[in-house]
Design a protein around this motif. Structure first.
Motif, PDB file in Angstrom:
ATOM      1  N   ASP A  11       0.524  -1.500  -0.156  1.00  0.00           N
ATOM      2  CA  ASP A  11       0.342  -0.311  -0.061  1.00  0.00           C
ATOM      3  C   ASP A  11       0.858   1.330   0.222  1.00  0.00           C
ATOM      4  OD1 ASP A  11      -2.260   1.464   0.456  1.00  0.00           O
ATOM      5  OD2 ASP A  11      -3.227   0.502   2.092  1.00  0.00           O
ATOM      6  N   TYR A  17      -4.934   2.049  -0.558  1.00  0.00           N
ATOM      7  CA  TYR A  17      -6.158   1.166  -1.579  1.00  0.00           C
ATOM      8  C   TYR A  17      -6.730   0.234  -0.104  1.00  0.00           C
ATOM      9  CZ  TYR A  17      -2.693   1.092  -5.010  1.00  0.00           C
ATOM     10  OH  TYR A  17      -1.937   1.592  -6.010  1.00  0.00           O
ATOM     11  N   PHE A  37      -1.133  -5.461  -1.294  1.00  0.00           N
ATOM     12  CA  PHE A  37      -1.645  -4.712  -2.607  1.00  0.00           C
ATOM     13  C   PHE A  37      -0.304  -4.328  -3.989  1.00  0.00           C
ATOM     14  CE2 PHE A  37      -4.087  -2.815   1.222  1.00  0.00           C
ATOM     15  CZ  PHE A  37      -4.791  -3.057   0.328  1.00  0.00           C
ATOM     16  N   PRO A  45      -2.630  -9.357  -5.664  1.00  0.00           N
ATOM     17  CA  PRO A  45      -3.078  -8.270  -4.703  1.00  0.00           C
ATOM     18  C   PRO A  45      -4.199  -9.164  -4.065  1.00  0.00           C
ATOM     19  CG  PRO A  45      -3.463  -6.155  -6.087  1.00  0.00           C
ATOM     20  CD  PRO A  45      -2.972  -7.908  -6.963  1.00  0.00           C
ATOM     21  N   CYS A  47      -6.869 -10.057   0.276  1.00  0.00           N
ATOM     22  CA  CYS A  47      -6.691  -9.704   1.700  1.00  0.00           C
ATOM     23  C   CYS A  47      -7.771 -11.241   2.484  1.00  0.00           C
ATOM     24  CB  CYS A  47      -7.342  -8.310   1.564  1.00  0.00           C
ATOM     25  SG  CYS A  47      -9.351  -8.747   1.298  1.00  0.00           S
TER      26      CYS A  47
END
Length: 356
Positions: A11, A17, A37, A45, A47
């Motif tokens: 990031d 982001y 990211f 990317p 999460c």
């Protein structure tokens, strides 16, 4: 109040982001366990978040958004996929295999899932993604499944050139794929692209019109709007066998020369790069638009207007031919998929007789 530190890589200094994820998903900072990211070739990317409403730990992989992602997409030749519980010589999309292993390395290196399940021992593991993210999620699920056998994958617009047929059958046990209408990515593979290329070249060669007129009219048709009367039409060109006449039984010593001839053939229409036919994965729910038909009965006509979408179970073999359709790009966009699913859910509440 001290801000909770979240393991984040890639990031910028302002965490833009991360702010984008929070804005789009409407989740709190406390529910984000890890985010990467970094966006390089074969590094996508993703999460990891906590979904407390469904008691799931969710891994979300982003779809194609950059030029690097496009290169990852088009490096689509097949490679042997070595994984526990996978048949020998099973093959998959080369770049997506690499991307899945990169994500697994980050998860293991930061002990993301281990810490998550220590905190939430009764939660389940879910993976999800759109397009490129869907394909990587499925391959990542294969790598994680020996540790978490009850995991599930919810994939949207999964690419066609992803898995060999035996792997695709296995994914029906834990992958749920959603596709809308004429989505071209669900039909896009090396083989289907080669077949379409061959058909187009053969048709252009046989066409009496100047080739520039055909190309320019086609581009104008695609870029500047499609007439309403043509929205239900299909530009379907019959596929021509590009390797007809080849001997079906071959010796091993002849295979290398044949493969080389396919690639370096002087006639472009005979060049073949695909070696193994790859399919999309999961149990496929295909959402299609209801065709408008004239009816004398006003009540039936009104009912047809209310029923905008239908859904059906589909097989991977149905998505092996790349068709040129007016909505082939629009049906792939995530916002249009979300709109179709939302409309379908609302339709089911109003018209329960159309529930699958």
């Amino acid at each position: 109040m001290k801000r909770k530190r979240i393991p984040i890589t890639g990031d910028n200094c302002c965490y833009c982001y991360l702010a984008g994820i929070k804005s789009l998903s409407d989740i709190s900072t406390d529910d984000i366990l890890y985010a990467s990211f970094k966006n390089y070739l074969c590094e996508i990317p993703f999460c990891v978040v906590i979904d407390k409403e469904t008691n799931n730990i969710v891994i979300i992989v982003r779809g194609s958004l950059s030029l690097r992602d496009v290169i990852t997409d088009i490096t689509a030749d097949s490679e042997v996929f070595i994984c526990e519980g996978v048949p020998l010589n099973a093959q998959a999309h080369r770049s997506m295999i690499t991307a899945a292993r990169v994500i697994l390395k980050q998860l293991d290196g930061n002990k993301v899932l281990e810490r998550a399940f220590n905190t939430y021992p009764h939660y389940n593991l879910v993976l999800t993604g759109h397009s490129l993210g869907a394909g990587i999620s499925i391959l990542l699920a294969f790598l994680l499944r020996p540790r978490y056998p009850s995991l599930k994958v919810y994939a949207f617009a999964t690419p066609a050139g992803l898995l060999s047929r035996e792997l695709a059958r296995i994914t029906e046990e834990f992958v749920f794929t959603v596709g809308v209408g004429d989505d071209f990515v669900m039909r896009l593979s090396v083989e289907s692209s080669e077949n379409l290329r061959t058909s187009l070249l053969r048709v252009l060669h046989a066409c009496r019109l100047p080739k520039y007129r055909v190309v320019l009219n086609g581009l104008g048709y695609m870029l500047f709007g499609i007439p309403e009367k043509d929205l239900e039409k299909t530009w379907n060109i019959s596929i021509i066998d590009t390797i007809s006449g080849e001997t079906p039984l071959l010796n091993n010593r002849d295979l290398n020369s044949i493969e080389e001839n396919r690639i370096y053939e002087r006639d472009v229409t005979k060049r073949r790069y695909s070696k193994v036919k790859l399919y999309t994965g999961g149990r496929i729910l295909h959402i299609v638009r209801c065709k408008s038909e004239s009816s004398e009965n006003e009540s039936k006509k009104q009912n047809k207007e209310e029923k905008k979408f239908e859904m059906r179970w589909a097989q991977p073999e149905e998505f092996t031919e790349l068709l040129v359709m007016p909505r082939m790009l629009l049906d792939h966009l995530p916002e249009n998929i979300d709109e179709a699913i939302t409309t379908l859910l609302e339709q089911q509440k109003e018209l329960p007789q159309y529930v699958l």
